[in-house]
Design a protein around this motif. Structure first.
Motif, PDB file in Angstrom:
ATOM      1  N   LEU A 104      17.613  74.438  99.985  1.00 33.48           N
ATOM      2  CA  LEU A 104      17.025  75.278  98.941  1.00 33.48           C
ATOM      3  C   LEU A 104      15.544  75.541  99.181  1.00 33.48           C
ATOM      4  O   LEU A 104      14.991  76.503  98.641  1.00 33.48           O
ATOM      5  CB  LEU A 104      17.220  74.617  97.574  1.00 33.48           C
ATOM      6  CG  LEU A 104      18.668  74.576  97.074  1.00 33.48           C
ATOM      7  CD1 LEU A 104      18.789  73.695  95.838  1.00 33.48           C
ATOM      8  CD2 LEU A 104      19.174  75.983  96.753  1.00 33.48           C
ATOM      9  N   SER A 105      14.891  74.711  99.956  1.00 36.36           N
ATOM     10  CA  SER A 105      13.474  74.933 100.250  1.00 36.36           C
ATOM     11  C   SER A 105      13.269  75.999 101.324  1.00 36.36           C
ATOM     12  O   SER A 105      12.150  76.499 101.476  1.00 36.36           O
ATOM     13  CB  SER A 105      12.825  73.621 100.717  1.00 36.36           C
ATOM     14  OG  SER A 105      13.322  73.233 101.999  1.00 36.36           O
ATOM     15  N   LYS A 163      12.803  69.161  96.744  1.00 42.70           N
ATOM     16  CA  LYS A 163      12.645  70.539  97.226  1.00 42.70           C
ATOM     17  C   LYS A 163      11.163  70.930  97.252  1.00 42.70           C
ATOM     18  O   LYS A 163      10.680  71.525  98.219  1.00 42.70           O
ATOM     19  CB  LYS A 163      13.422  71.491  96.320  1.00 42.70           C
ATOM     20  CG  LYS A 163      13.163  72.977  96.558  1.00 42.70           C
ATOM     21  CD  LYS A 163      13.979  73.820  95.610  1.00 42.70           C
ATOM     22  CE  LYS A 163      13.618  75.297  95.717  1.00 42.70           C
ATOM     23  NZ  LYS A 163      12.243  75.566  95.207  1.00 42.70           N
ATOM     24  N   THR A 164      10.434  70.590  96.201  1.00 45.67           N
ATOM     25  CA  THR A 164       9.004  70.885  96.147  1.00 45.67           C
ATOM     26  C   THR A 164       8.246  70.141  97.244  1.00 45.67           C
ATOM     27  O   THR A 164       7.325  70.671  97.867  1.00 45.67           O
ATOM     28  CB  THR A 164       8.445  70.501  94.772  1.00 45.67           C
ATOM     29  OG1 THR A 164       9.190  71.171  93.748  1.00 45.67           O
ATOM     30  CG2 THR A 164       6.982  70.879  94.650  1.00 45.67           C
ATOM     31  N   PHE A 165       8.648  68.906  97.476  1.00 46.69           N
ATOM     32  CA  PHE A 165       8.024  68.108  98.538  1.00 46.69           C
ATOM     33  C   PHE A 165       8.206  68.787  99.892  1.00 46.69           C
ATOM     34  O   PHE A 165       7.260  68.889 100.685  1.00 46.69           O
ATOM     35  CB  PHE A 165       8.623  66.706  98.552  1.00 46.69           C
ATOM     36  CG  PHE A 165       8.092  65.818  99.635  1.00 46.69           C
ATOM     37  CD1 PHE A 165       6.965  65.046  99.424  1.00 46.69           C
ATOM     38  CD2 PHE A 165       8.712  65.764 100.882  1.00 46.69           C
ATOM     39  CE1 PHE A 165       6.459  64.226 100.429  1.00 46.69           C
ATOM     40  CE2 PHE A 165       8.219  64.948 101.887  1.00 46.69           C
ATOM     41  CZ  PHE A 165       7.091  64.181 101.650  1.00 46.69           C
ATOM     42  N   PHE A 166       9.408  69.243 100.181  1.00 47.91           N
ATOM     43  CA  PHE A 166       9.669  69.911 101.455  1.00 47.91           C
ATOM     44  C   PHE A 166       8.844  71.191 101.584  1.00 47.91           C
ATOM     45  O   PHE A 166       8.302  71.489 102.654  1.00 47.91           O
ATOM     46  CB  PHE A 166      11.157  70.242 101.577  1.00 47.91           C
ATOM     47  CG  PHE A 166      12.025  69.041 101.851  1.00 47.91           C
ATOM     48  CD1 PHE A 166      11.528  67.943 102.519  1.00 47.91           C
ATOM     49  CD2 PHE A 166      13.344  69.016 101.423  1.00 47.91           C
ATOM     50  CE1 PHE A 166      12.321  66.836 102.775  1.00 47.91           C
ATOM     51  CE2 PHE A 166      14.160  67.919 101.678  1.00 47.91           C
ATOM     52  CZ  PHE A 166      13.640  66.828 102.348  1.00 47.91           C
ATOM     53  N   GLU A 167       8.755  71.951 100.497  1.00 47.60           N
ATOM     54  CA  GLU A 167       8.019  73.221 100.537  1.00 47.60           C
ATOM     55  C   GLU A 167       6.529  73.003 100.806  1.00 47.60           C
ATOM     56  O   GLU A 167       5.884  73.829 101.461  1.00 47.60           O
ATOM     57  CB  GLU A 167       8.203  73.967  99.217  1.00 47.60           C
ATOM     58  CG  GLU A 167       9.618  74.496  99.005  1.00 47.60           C
ATOM     59  CD  GLU A 167       9.811  75.117  97.639  1.00 47.60           C
ATOM     60  OE1 GLU A 167      10.816  75.836  97.451  1.00 47.60           O
ATOM     61  OE2 GLU A 167       8.965  74.876  96.740  1.00 47.60           O
ATOM     62  N   MET A 168       5.994  71.889 100.310  1.00 50.28           N
ATOM     63  CA  MET A 168       4.562  71.646 100.447  1.00 50.28           C
ATOM     64  C   MET A 168       4.211  70.844 101.703  1.00 50.28           C
ATOM     65  O   MET A 168       3.067  70.848 102.132  1.00 50.28           O
ATOM     66  CB  MET A 168       4.042  70.894  99.215  1.00 50.28           C
ATOM     67  CG  MET A 168       4.210  71.646  97.915  1.00 50.28           C
ATOM     68  SD  MET A 168       3.480  70.746  96.538  1.00 50.28           S
ATOM     69  CE  MET A 168       1.776  70.662  97.048  1.00 50.28           C
ATOM     70  N   SER A 197       9.345  62.554 105.664  1.00 51.93           N
ATOM     71  CA  SER A 197       9.663  62.504 104.230  1.00 51.93           C
ATOM     72  C   SER A 197       9.863  61.082 103.719  1.00 51.93           C
ATOM     73  O   SER A 197      10.511  60.891 102.688  1.00 51.93           O
ATOM     74  CB  SER A 197      10.931  63.334 103.964  1.00 51.93           C
ATOM     75  OG  SER A 197      10.801  64.644 104.453  1.00 51.93           O
ATOM     76  N   LYS A 198       9.329  60.103 104.407  1.00 49.29           N
ATOM     77  CA  LYS A 198       9.526  58.717 103.993  1.00 49.29           C
ATOM     78  C   LYS A 198       9.021  58.431 102.580  1.00 49.29           C
ATOM     79  O   LYS A 198       9.686  57.718 101.817  1.00 49.29           O
ATOM     80  CB  LYS A 198       8.861  57.771 104.996  1.00 49.29           C
ATOM     81  CG  LYS A 198       9.546  57.734 106.350  1.00 49.29           C
ATOM     82  CD  LYS A 198       8.837  56.771 107.286  1.00 49.29           C
ATOM     83  CE  LYS A 198       9.528  56.741 108.658  1.00 49.29           C
ATOM     84  NZ  LYS A 198       8.827  55.822 109.603  1.00 49.29           N
ATOM     85  N   PRO A 199       7.866  58.959 102.162  1.00 51.19           N
ATOM     86  CA  PRO A 199       7.410  58.667 100.792  1.00 51.19           C
ATOM     87  C   PRO A 199       8.383  59.150  99.728  1.00 51.19           C
ATOM     88  O   PRO A 199       8.726  58.401  98.808  1.00 51.19           O
ATOM     89  CB  PRO A 199       6.068  59.400 100.698  1.00 51.19           C
ATOM     90  CG  PRO A 199       5.596  59.508 102.104  1.00 51.19           C
ATOM     91  CD  PRO A 199       6.834  59.695 102.926  1.00 51.19           C
ATOM     92  N   ILE A 200       8.847  60.391  99.840  1.00 51.32           N
ATOM     93  CA  ILE A 200       9.737  60.922  98.809  1.00 51.32           C
ATOM     94  C   ILE A 200      11.111  60.281  98.888  1.00 51.32           C
ATOM     95  O   ILE A 200      11.788  60.102  97.868  1.00 51.32           O
ATOM     96  CB  ILE A 200       9.832  62.467  98.915  1.00 51.32           C
ATOM     97  CG1 ILE A 200      10.334  63.054  97.592  1.00 51.32           C
ATOM     98  CG2 ILE A 200      10.725  62.886 100.063  1.00 51.32           C
ATOM     99  CD1 ILE A 200       9.391  62.889  96.451  1.00 51.32           C
ATOM    100  N   VAL A 292       5.739  60.762  94.229  1.00 56.08           N
ATOM    101  CA  VAL A 292       5.868  61.457  92.956  1.00 56.08           C
ATOM    102  C   VAL A 292       4.790  62.515  92.812  1.00 56.08           C
ATOM    103  O   VAL A 292       5.039  63.636  92.359  1.00 56.08           O
ATOM    104  CB  VAL A 292       5.794  60.448  91.783  1.00 56.08           C
ATOM    105  CG1 VAL A 292       5.719  61.183  90.462  1.00 56.08           C
ATOM    106  CG2 VAL A 292       7.015  59.554  91.805  1.00 56.08           C
ATOM    107  N   MET A 293       3.557  62.207  93.188  1.00 58.57           N
ATOM    108  CA  MET A 293       2.474  63.169  93.053  1.00 58.57           C
ATOM    109  C   MET A 293       2.699  64.380  93.950  1.00 58.57           C
ATOM    110  O   MET A 293       2.520  65.516  93.526  1.00 58.57           O
ATOM    111  CB  MET A 293       1.140  62.494  93.418  1.00 58.57           C
ATOM    112  CG  MET A 293       0.695  61.457  92.411  1.00 58.57           C
ATOM    113  SD  MET A 293       0.406  62.151  90.771  1.00 58.57           S
ATOM    114  CE  MET A 293      -0.994  63.194  91.116  1.00 58.57           C
ATOM    115  N   ILE A 294       3.101  64.148  95.199  1.00 59.04           N
ATOM    116  CA  ILE A 294       3.319  65.258  96.112  1.00 59.04           C
ATOM    117  C   ILE A 294       4.501  66.114  95.666  1.00 59.04           C
ATOM    118  O   ILE A 294       4.462  67.328  95.674  1.00 59.04           O
ATOM    119  CB  ILE A 294       3.546  64.758  97.551  1.00 59.04           C
ATOM    120  CG1 ILE A 294       2.271  64.093  98.072  1.00 59.04           C
ATOM    121  CG2 ILE A 294       3.961  65.890  98.476  1.00 59.04           C
ATOM    122  CD1 ILE A 294       2.420  63.482  99.445  1.00 59.04           C
ATOM    123  N   GLY A 295       5.583  65.429  95.195  1.00 56.52           N
ATOM    124  CA  GLY A 295       6.777  66.167  94.825  1.00 56.52           C
ATOM    125  C   GLY A 295       6.698  66.801  93.462  1.00 56.52           C
ATOM    126  O   GLY A 295       7.531  67.637  93.132  1.00 56.52           O
ATOM    127  N   GLY A 296       5.721  66.416  92.641  1.00 56.22           N
ATOM    128  CA  GLY A 296       5.689  66.915  91.274  1.00 56.22           C
ATOM    129  C   GLY A 296       4.572  67.906  90.988  1.00 56.22           C
ATOM    130  O   GLY A 296       4.387  68.314  89.857  1.00 56.22           O
TER     131      GLY A 296
END
Length: 299
Positions: A104-105, A163-168, A197-200, A292-296
């Motif tokens: 979806l990203s 999805k937001t994490f991947f986009e950013m 993507s280890k953090p998310i 959480v901060m990166i993905g949100g």
């Protein structure tokens, strides 16, 4: 620089810091004290608890409650089932969430916006308990371990965060460069996206694992076989229905003695149920806030 900052602090700043520190301390005590009381209550003489003597330190330490808990087969059965549900369920959750979020990203996904709209729609309007139960029953999942895993295989909110994490985090140029080197979409996802993507992933593992570990309502609805009951459902029987406590103290003739030991067992099972998560959490804490901060940031 430090001396300048100290001089620059006004009286209002100091008052604000004092009030802030006081309120946070009160909140911290309000959260930690019940947990501490459960710990000291699980190893204290129940008579001293009833008398109000146990406030900050255990009194007349005894481990009889834990001895009876670990001697009960239902506790170990619940532990085994919960570990299976948590490990297998989290694996399914993470696999599906990461794959769906990455797809979806991608801007070149045909109908991606429509699919995302349909997924978000389910966050506001669900089928309800009875239709969901009928679907699970028609799929033949009732009274099986898959009833604890498949109906909640993907959480839409977690999907949006990933999805937001991947986009950013994953630049488009990185994908284009990989394609020029002959890398397929699957290899790009496996060899480049996942290591970045280890953090998310750590955050999602924590979210899903805690959800599976604490889940009891699905088991209450879908499971009839006690051999499939998770630990939380066994814990509910002890704390709410008092069933397991009675079986654990059946060798005691006095009703008063049974009630005394039952209190120890109630405190003990709470510790037994929460201890694994408390042990695991520090190892992934460093990823938690970052993920959480990166993905949100972007919805």
């Amino acid at each position: 620089m430090s001396s300048i900052s100290k001089v620059a602090r006004s009286r209002e700043d100091k008052i604000f810091d004092f009030i802030n520190f006081t309120l946070l301390t009160i909140f911290l005590i309000a959260i930690l004290y019940p947990l501490w009381f459960v710990i000291i209550g699980s190893i204290s003489n129940p008579d001293r608890i009833f008398a109000g003597d146990v406030l900050f330190l255990p009194k007349d330490i005894t481990f009889e409650g834990f001895q009876r808990i670990f001697a009960d087969g239902k506790i170990w059965m619940g532990y085994r089932n919960t570990i299976i549900y948590t490990v297998l369920g989290t694996t399914v959750n993470i696999t599906l969430t990461l794959m769906a979020a990455y797809a979806l990203s991608r801007k070149d996904l045909f109908g991606g916006k429509v699919i995302m709209l349909l997924l978000v729609f389910t966050m506001f309007f669900s089928g309800g308990l009875i239709p969901t139960y009928l679907v699970v029953k028609q799929l033949g999942l009732v009274n099986t371990m898959w009833a604890m895993i498949l109906p909640k295989a993907v959480a839409v909110w977690n999907l949006i965060v990933v999805k937001t994490f991947f986009e950013m985090t994953i630049p488009k140029d990185l994908l284009e460069a990989a394609k020029m080197d002959g890398c397929t979409n699957f290899n790009f996802f496996r060899r480049i996206v996942l290591p970045l993507s280890k953090p998310i992933i750590a955050v999602m593992v924590l979210f899903y694992a805690v959800g599976h570990w604490n889940s009891y309502f699905d088991a209450l609805i879908y499971l009839n076989d006690e051999g499939l009951y998770p630990l939380q459902l066994v814990l509910r029987s002890i704390l709410v229905q008092n069933e397991a406590s009675i079986s654990m103290v059946s060798d005691l003739e006095s009703y008063a003695a049974q009630k005394r030991i039952a209190e120890l067992i109630k405190y003990g099972v709470i510790i037994v149920a929460t201890l694994p998560l408390l042990i695991v959490y520090p190892f992934i804490q460093k990823y938690f806030v970052k993920g959480v901060m990166i993905g949100g940031i972007k919805g």
